[in-house]
Every structure is written in structure tokens, then in C-alpha cells.
Design an enzyme around this catalytic site. Sequence first.
Site, mmCIF file in Angstrom:
data_model
loop_
_atom_site.group_PDB
_atom_site.id
_atom_site.type_symbol
_atom_site.label_atom_id
_atom_site.label_comp_id
_atom_site.label_asym_id
_atom_site.label_seq_id
_atom_site.Cartn_x
_atom_site.Cartn_y
_atom_site.Cartn_z
ATOM 1 N N ASP A 37 0.688 -0.813 -0.203
ATOM 2 C CA ASP A 37 -0.013 0.404 0.152
ATOM 3 C C ASP A 37 1.080 1.444 -0.305
ATOM 4 O OD1 ASP A 37 1.379 0.229 2.480
ATOM 5 O OD2 ASP A 37 -0.902 -1.632 3.853
ATOM 6 N N ASP A 39 1.668 4.313 1.343
ATOM 7 C CA ASP A 39 0.901 6.584 2.774
ATOM 8 C C ASP A 39 1.612 7.345 2.100
ATOM 9 O OD1 ASP A 39 -0.502 4.425 3.929
ATOM 10 O OD2 ASP A 39 1.902 3.405 4.473
ATOM 11 N N ASP A 117 8.628 3.642 13.625
ATOM 12 C CA ASP A 117 8.939 2.606 14.172
ATOM 13 C C ASP A 117 10.597 2.469 13.973
ATOM 14 O OD1 ASP A 117 8.452 1.498 11.608
ATOM 15 O OD2 ASP A 117 7.082 -0.216 12.759
HETATM 16 P P1 ATP Z 1 3.553 -3.204 4.898
HETATM 17 O O1 ATP Z 1 2.344 -2.405 4.924
HETATM 18 O O2 ATP Z 1 4.214 -4.045 4.107
HETATM 19 O O3 ATP Z 1 2.683 -3.756 6.054
HETATM 20 P P2 ATP Z 1 4.853 -0.637 6.579
HETATM 21 O O4 ATP Z 1 6.331 -0.603 6.486
HETATM 22 O O5 ATP Z 1 3.991 0.479 5.288
HETATM 23 O O6 ATP Z 1 4.626 -2.522 5.941
HETATM 24 P P3 ATP Z 1 2.292 -0.264 7.456
HETATM 25 O O7 ATP Z 1 1.686 -0.696 9.051
HETATM 26 O O8 ATP Z 1 1.837 -0.029 5.804
HETATM 27 O O9 ATP Z 1 3.658 -0.903 7.303
HETATM 28 O O10 ATP Z 1 2.663 1.634 8.664
HETATM 29 C C1 ATP Z 1 3.044 2.790 7.560
HETATM 30 C C2 ATP Z 1 4.757 3.470 8.486
HETATM 31 O O11 ATP Z 1 3.985 3.842 9.134
HETATM 32 C C3 ATP Z 1 5.166 2.491 8.496
HETATM 33 O O12 ATP Z 1 6.589 3.045 7.928
HETATM 34 C C4 ATP Z 1 5.826 2.704 9.858
HETATM 35 O O13 ATP Z 1 6.893 4.851 9.487
HETATM 36 C C5 ATP Z 1 5.012 3.459 10.005
HETATM 37 N N1 ATP Z 1 4.275 2.863 11.624
HETATM 38 C C6 ATP Z 1 3.261 1.904 10.803
HETATM 39 N N2 ATP Z 1 2.682 0.894 12.336
HETATM 40 C C7 ATP Z 1 3.650 2.010 12.956
HETATM 41 C C8 ATP Z 1 3.974 1.251 14.480
HETATM 42 N N3 ATP Z 1 3.167 0.871 15.136
HETATM 43 N N4 ATP Z 1 4.929 2.179 15.410
HETATM 44 C C9 ATP Z 1 5.632 3.315 14.186
HETATM 45 N N5 ATP Z 1 5.491 3.544 13.600
HETATM 46 C C10 ATP Z 1 4.298 2.650 12.682
HETATM 47 MG MG MG Z 2 1.974 0.473 3.810
#
Ligand code: ATP
Ligand code: MG
EC number: 2.7.7.19
Length: 435
Positions: A37, A39, A117
Amino acid sequence: MSENAIKVLYRLHKSGFKAYLVGGGVRDILLGLQPKDFDVVTNATPEEIKGLFRNCRLIGRRFRLAHIVFGRDVIEVATLRGHHVDSGEKISKTNAEGRLLRDNVYGTIDEDAERRDFTVNALYYDISDFSIHSYGGGLQDLQSRTIRMIGDPNTRYREDPVRMLRAVRFATKLNMTIEKDTAAPISELAPLLKDIPAARMYEEILKLFFNGHALNNFNMMRDLGLFEPLFPLVNSQLVDEPNGPANKMMKSIMQSTDSRVKAEKTVTPAFFYAAILWYPLSQRADDIALEGGLSLYDAYYAAMGDVMEQQCSTISIPRRFSTPAKDIWQLQLRFDRNQGTRAFKFIEHPKFRAAYDLLLLRASAEGGAVAKSAAWWKSFVEGGEEQRSVIARSVNKGSRNRNSNQRRRRKPSAKKTSENTGEQAASPSTDKPAG
Ligand code: ATP
Ligand code: MG
């Protein structure tokens, strides 16, 4: 890159706001992977975002966000987050363990990055000049394949214990190593996962086990002590009997889930939970039968409710999956009782296929009588109409002969494993399914 994400970035930029693609989208593109996805972050507030996009929905309480909806594609747009110290309860709040309950303080890009994170998740693609802002060495960590927590790992895990699971998920998905200081506090803090709302945990578990890396995630979770607080019933069996069938079942369900995901076949939480909880269920049913003098059939029925309820206290499995999981369990009992002509009826049952798949997993985990029963069903399932009639008749005779010495019940002190390997298939009316 997603066309819709680009549209959103440009609309914000042209309206005078800062706009960045951030998180997994940037990270995965730089690694040559297909992002799940996209963001976007901006310095526009949720209300300003809503003013710019007709197709915008504001959501969330813990994090207020805008969703820009393009048919089935949704681009998530957040306002840059700031520090939450000294702010009133209304916009930010933590609980006694330091967990963040509300988090809506807005800030600068550096402040926003400090709140993310891992460094590889704090890469920002700036639409105004096509540059990448990296925070805390994110680009270097991406190159050296390192999962490194931003800030003090201990504090950051206490703020949100789910970050421990995220470290595991990114390490396996991206083929990266969790940096030493980032890994160090995990074993000690793992029990904090018990306090996470069970509904959120349900989602996190799906991300861990339905993403094509289930086996690696399971192994790493066990190594780091993250499995026990979430699956206490399964874990105690894995510990008590390191070479027992539950261990083999876990390995095979993880492997088969991974290969289905890789083949783009469907995977369902109903089957998944039915499989991982099968041995806790059968142990509980044995105990109930011995304690309460119930038939094993009634004991299984009682145990299904118990086991599902206990599991749901950490991971809330929606009823649309827990109900069919129980069906799959209940049908295990029919594999022994339905031989002969009743097999023809059983095979038409809407949940037969799932139940049969679980029987095959049990057979490879246990061998013995279950494997024999599974072999019979395999030839029945794979046989043509005529063959099936022959098979059904032949086994009907056999199972009647066997039943004469089946009334024997397990002695209270006998170990479950000895029964599974040593004794014959169970009696059709009162005993345990296939061993
Ligand atoms: P994927 O979508 O491939 O699982 P992602 O890194 O995009 O990985 P998401 O859960 O979509 O993960 O979250 C988007 C972004 O928001 C992350 O890359 C991170 O920077 C931030 N984020 C998400 N969850 C947390 C958390 N629990 N604590 C701190 N930052 C977070
Ligand atoms: Mg994501």
C-alpha cells in the site's frame, strides 16, 4: 508507483502543502519489491485534506487519518506527527505501562520520523524535488539490510508492543537482520503483547501468517518468546513435547499456508486456526472425558467451546471464522464413523474438503491409526465412482471386525502418545477420531 498516490501527492503539493510518500511504499520500491500500500504524509490537517479531495473520508481516533478513495484503491494520508509530551489528554494519552492510547499531535518531518518504528520505515519521498529524506541512517540500513529501531528500543516497545511483531515481520519479509540493540529487549517485553486489544492482534497475526513467510515468522516468534503470550495453549504443548505431533502440525500448517500464498490460492483463518488449535483441542477433550466421564464425542464438543474462547482472549477470531473452524473440528470425528455407504454422504458435506485437508495434516503429524484412516479416505476421495463402492464395502467389513476390541479405554495414567501410536482406530460411537 501507484498512479493514485502520485495524484494525491501532486494535489497536495499544488495546493501549497508539503507532501511525501513514506513508509513501506518508499522502502519496497527502493528494494525492488511491489509495495502493499502507499502512505502519504503532509503538513495539511485532516480538515484541510478533506477540503481538497471530494473522495475523502476521515477515520480513526488513536490516529486521525484521511482515506482518499479511488474505487477499491485507498491512499492513506496522515498529517505529520509531533511529540506527544506535555500535551493535554485530549490529543495524546498513554497507559500505566507507557502504551500510547491516543496520538494526534502534529509536527515537522523530523518529529514525524522520530515517531516511526524502524529506520527503513522512515524514508520520505518528497514530490516537490523528487528527493528522498532518510532519517537515522534509513538508507544505509536499507542497504545493509538492518532492522533498527528509531530511539530507545525499550521505550518504543513499551509505547507499542506490536512493534516487536513488526520487527519480526519485516526481518523475514525483507530478508533483513534485527540489529542487536533492537532485538535485545524483546524476550523480556514479550508478555506486554497480552495487553494489546485482541481485535488488533487478530489483524497482526494475519499479517504474520498470511504473507508468505509464516514458517519463518513462527520460528522467529518462538525464538524471541513472542509466540507464548499470544498462543499459550499451543505453546505449552510445543514445550512439553518437543517431538510431539503439535510441533509437526505447526510446521506443516505454516509451510502449506506459505505455499498456498505463493501460488496465489486462497487461505482462510478458519482452516488455519482449526489446524493450529487441533492438538490443544484434543488434549482438552481427553481431559474432559477422563474427568467428567463423558464420551469422547461429547468431550470434544465441550472442549471446542473452551479452546476457542481461551484463544479469543488474546486474538479475537471473528465468528465467521471460528464457527467454520469448529465445523472442521467436529467433522474430524466423522472420519471414523462414516465409512461404508455413509462415506458417500460425508463427501458431499460443504466442509468435507477442509476437514479432509486437516485429516491429512494430522496423518503426517501423527502417523499410526490416523495415517491409516487418512490413507483410506485418500483412496476413496481420489477413486472413481465404481472404485469408491468397492472401497466403501471393503473397509466397512474391516472396521466392524476391529470394533470388537475397541471398547477398551485409555488408562487415566497412560500418555496420549502411546495411545496414538500403539492402538487401533477408535470405536465408531463413543471414541476418539482415528486414534
Ligand atoms: P507493509 O505495509 O508492507 O506491511 P509498512 O511499513 O507500510 O509495511 P504499515 O503498517 O503500512 O507498514 O505502516 C506504514 C508506516 O507507518 C510504517 O512504515 C511506519 O513508518 C509507520 N508505522 C506503522 N505502524 C507503526 C507503529 N506501530 N509504530 C511506529 N510506526 C509505525
Ligand atoms: Mg504499508
